[in-house]
Scaffold this active site. Structure first.
Site, PDB file in Angstrom:
ATOM      1  N   PRO A   1       0.840  -1.208   0.000  1.00  0.00           N
ATOM      2  CA  PRO A   1       0.000   0.000   0.000  1.00  0.00           C
ATOM      3  C   PRO A   1       0.871   1.254   0.000  1.00  0.00           C
ATOM      4  CG  PRO A   1      -0.657  -1.526   1.740  1.00  0.00           C
ATOM      5  CD  PRO A   1       0.650  -2.022   1.187  1.00  0.00           C
ATOM      6  N   GLU A   2       0.632   2.123  -0.965  1.00  0.00           N
ATOM      7  CA  GLU A   2       1.376   3.377  -1.054  1.00  0.00           C
ATOM      8  C   GLU A   2       0.519   4.490  -0.451  1.00  0.00           C
ATOM      9  OE1 GLU A   2       4.412   3.847  -2.443  1.00  0.00           O
ATOM     10  OE2 GLU A   2       4.783   2.098  -3.698  1.00  0.00           O
TER      11      GLU A   2
END
Ligand SMILES: [Zn+2]
Length: 273
Positions: A2-3
């Protein structure tokens, strides 16, 4: 992984479910995350109203009167909202039970995420206090990058991925924003002018904003579909990332792949200088 955009989308999706609601209890099934869950400390949020939900870097802050509990999604974490009787699945490590009978459920197969008590001043917590500026905030500008880079001989790619400079520019976004700004990833940070930094900062802002907006399209069905779908990535709009050996969409040259600071790095040798 997850960015920042995915974390921001998660935060926005959770806000209507949790802000202003009372946390009834925590249910911890697995304490062995990246750092052991300190149930004794986190219990302070029980019977407290969630004043707000906020984000710093890739941490989601659950702010209550006694203090802040923070969640990081690590490599593989996701958060979903469920009705209280939905049984947990494998890797559902903890639930936050709300008085409205909903549960906020954390799933993380690889267990690199965390759930941590950060006290009354979360910005002073050791995981937070060294973080650089937020890329979408006003103080993240080309002039800031220019000033900070004058004595940095590191590559520009490592410089913008350094969380003490600016948070949330992960590998995908670093590759893409350098391409869109026409900057070679191996160029030294102290060898880039003010104008190019202004262009780069604006590009980073717009690429992250666009990614957040794209992730936002699945918000409608958040309670049911989130966690199954990968959101927040430029799945179909990548110019260089993971396109080694393919044609540059701007000039037709072949995209190169090298390893820089241990990360896959993609660029067009003709478009990026
Ligand atoms: Zn090109």
């Amino acid at each position: 992984m997850p960015e920042l955009p995915e974390v921001e989308v998660t935060k926005r999706a959770l806000i209507p479910h949790i802000e202003g609601h009372t946390i009834e209890k925590l249910e911890i099934r697995e304490t062995r995350l990246r750092w052991p869950i300190r149930v004794d400390l986190l219990k302070k949020v029980e019977n407290e109203i969630v004043i707000s939900l906020s984000r710093r870097g890739k941490y989601i802050f659950i702010n209550t009167t006694p203090g802040t509990a923070m969640i990081h999604l690590g490599m593989s974490g996701s958060i979903g909202v469920f009705d209280q009787f939905v049984p947990p699945k494998k890797h559902d490590h903890f639930d936050i039970h709300l008085a409205n009978k909903k549960i906020i459920r954390f799933n993380d197969p690889r267990r690199f995420g965390c759930f941590i008590w950060a006290g009354k001043q979360p910005e002073k917590h050791q995981l937070i206090n060294h973080l650089g500026v937020e890329p979408l905030a006003k103080d993240f500008q080309g002039d800031y990058l220019y000033r900070l880079s004058r004595n940095r001989k590191t590559t520009i790619k490592a410089f913008i991925m350094n969380a003490s400079v600016v948070v949330g520019v992960g590998n995908i976004y670093a590759n893409e924003s350098l391409f869109l700004s026409g900057i070679h990833p191996k160029r030294r940070a102290n060898n880039i002018g003010k104008k190019r930094y202004q262009n780069l900062a604006q590009t980073i802002k717009s690429i992250l904003t666009k990614s957040i907006e794209m992730g936002g399209t699945t918000l409608r069905n958040f309670s049911f579909t989130y966690g199954k779908e990968k959101i927040g990535y430029f799945k179909h709009n990548l110019f260089v990332y993971s396109r080694g050996g393919k044609e540059c969409e701007a000039c037709g040259s072949l995209i190169k792949r090298i390893v820089l600071s241990g990360r896959g790095t993609f660029y067009c040798g003709k478009c990026q200088r």
